[in-house]
Enzyme design. Structure first.
Site, short mmCIF file in Angstrom:
data_model
loop_
_atom_site.label_atom_id
_atom_site.label_comp_id
_atom_site.label_asym_id
_atom_site.label_seq_id
_atom_site.Cartn_x
_atom_site.Cartn_y
_atom_site.Cartn_z
CG HIS A 28 47.95 2.79 11.01
ND1 HIS A 28 48.02 4.15 10.78
CD2 HIS A 28 46.76 2.38 10.49
CE1 HIS A 28 46.92 4.55 10.14
NE2 HIS A 28 46.13 3.49 9.96
CB CYS A 29 50.23 5.84 15.63
SG CYS A 29 52.01 5.53 15.51
#
Length: 467
Positions: A28-29
């Site tokens: 994830h970012c």
């Protein structure tokens, strides 16, 4: 434990993208959940659109990305992990399953290896640079070319210092980054925490350990210094920091996650590092210093036997910098340094154990780490061999300790004494250019092959690794 709301979202995500078997890996970012999927056609976009809190999706560069927004994506990611989705490849998932088996000590060793393996290339390169610099800048070597230490250009020295000192001066940065990655924190916060631990505003751990600098004093009794070259303290802070961040994120409102989570987490981490973990290890360094002095004075070679066996355990903790003070005192008082040969024996023994693993293994990845780290250890830097090979597989490290104990015993019995300090193993030959030269080589070879032989016979095989 993730909240029920986010567990439901995680299950909806898995269902919408074609089931858990369709997910190869996950990351994830700041705002998006990134999924690498096996079959794009199995994903039902209409279901993804209806997932609670999802704000959109798109597919690019082999990744199916679902937009959740700041703060929310972290909680969805944690819930995805909790319901069984791995953040690694399928092969990595098998390794994680293996990590859950065995004793707590074995799991700890595996985790330790997972943290340190990614930084092995930096340590190997630095080890080679250190060994070459130590070899090339010794007066005896310079004398062969009609030079003296004073004739070396200051610019040349500066360049070599950059090559050799950077990785170890900033080792806590590398360790914290990797620990945050392994323990589920934000690697960027790990980097920032590591940089804070070696801030130039703090007196360096080397100066404090060697008595050339004083630690900062808080509240009249808490001694604070930098973490330069530290291993175990930085590892502990990486573990604590990652868990602090995850706990803070759970209580911070998603809309404020981007601002409050790093602010609160870093503040708590730094206070914990400076006022608890650091001072505890500083006191441990002083206790260790006195203990090693006592051990070295034991008769009948026992001091060399014990210290040779324990030396690399001390290196693992990162407390070995304090021991330089013993060598400095011995050289100042007597002109000789008996500690160097014992340290060399323990170092080349770890090289022997790593070399045995590399020769015996049929796995390319094992060989790719074992052989370069062996060479690095023979130049005096054992961290790559220990963290990348010996500690990771357990028994080779123990065999290396036994080889070091045998070499340390012989060093004490034959009263080996160096004319200087700071270089060991192959470069250390330059400290024995007298009637001890051949004995130095003999003890080093014995230490190497004792560890090699024990590792070959009892310490490692690929079948044990698979198990």
């Amino acid at each position: 434990m993730a909240e029920k709301e986010y567990l439901n979202i995680a299950r909806d995500v898995i269902d919408a993208v074609g089931g858990q078997d369709n997910i190869s890996s996950m990351a994830h970012c700041a705002t998006r959940l990134r999924l690498v999927v096996k079959d794009r056609d199995k994903i039902q976009d209409e279901k993804v659109e209806n997932i609670d809190k999802a704000k959109g999706f798109f597919f690019t560069s082999g990744q199916y990305q679902i937009i959740f927004g700041t703060g929310i994506v972290n909680r969805v990611y944690e819930a995805m992990e909790e319901v069984g989705v791995s953040a690694t490849t399928k092969e990595g998932l098998k390794e994680q399953a293996a990590d859950k088996e065995g004793s707590s000590l074995k799991r700890l060793i595996r985790v330790f290896g997972d943290v340190f393996v990614p930084i092995i290339p930096a340590l190997v390169a630095t080890g080679l640079f250190m060994g070459l610099r130590g070899l090339l800048t010794q007066p005896q070597m310079l004398g062969l070319f009609g030079m003296t230490p004073d004739s070396i250009s200051s610019n040349f020295i500066m360049v070599t210092q950059i090559l050799t000192d950077t990785a170890f001066a900033f080792l806590p940065v590398l360790v914290c980054w990797s620990a945050f990655r392994v323990f589920g924190g934000s690697p960027l916060l790990g980097i920032l925490l590591g940089l804070m631990l070696v801030s130039p505003s703090l007196p360096t751990s080397w100066d404090v350990a060697q008595g050339t600098g004083d630690p900062l004093l808080f509240f009249g009794f808490i001694k604070v210094a930098g973490y330069q070259g530290s291993v175990l303290p930085a590892f502990i802070m990486g573990f604590l920091g990652a868990n602090i961040e995850k706990k803070v994120r759970k209580v911070v409102p998603p809309a404020l996650d981007l601002i409050l989570t790093p602010f609160i987490s870093l503040l708590a981490m730094l206070l914990l590092a400076l006022f608890l973990v650091g001072p505890v290890f500083h006191e441990a360094e002083m206790l260790l210093l006195h203990a090693v002095e006592w051990i070295l004075n034991l008769p009948f070679g026992l001091g060399g036997l014990i210290y040779g066996g324990l030396n690399q355990i001390i290196v693992v903790t990162g407390l070995h910098h304090a021991l330089n003070l013993i060598e400095i005192q011995l050289l100042a008082e007597t002109g000789w340094n008996p500690v160097n040969m014992i340290s060399t024996a323990s170092i080349v023994a770890q090289a022997g154990a790593a070399f045995a693993v590399g020769l015996k293994s049929k796995k390319t990845k094992v060989k790719a780490v074992a052989f370069p780290s062996t060479f690095s250890a023979l130049l005096g830097i054992t961290e790559p061999a220990m963290f990348g090979v010996n500690l990771r597989y357990g028994k080779p490290f123990i065999m290396g300790l036994l080889g070091g104990a045998v070499g340390g015993f012989l060093a004490s019995i034959f009263n080996m004494q160096a004319t200087g300090m700071s270089i060991t193993a192959i470069p250390g030959l330059l400290l024995y250019l007298n009637n001890q030269f051949f004995m130095y080589i003999l003890i080093s070879v014995i230490s190497f092959f004792v560890a090699f032989g024990l590792t070959w016979m009892f310490g490692y095989n690929d079948g044990m690794l698979e198990k």
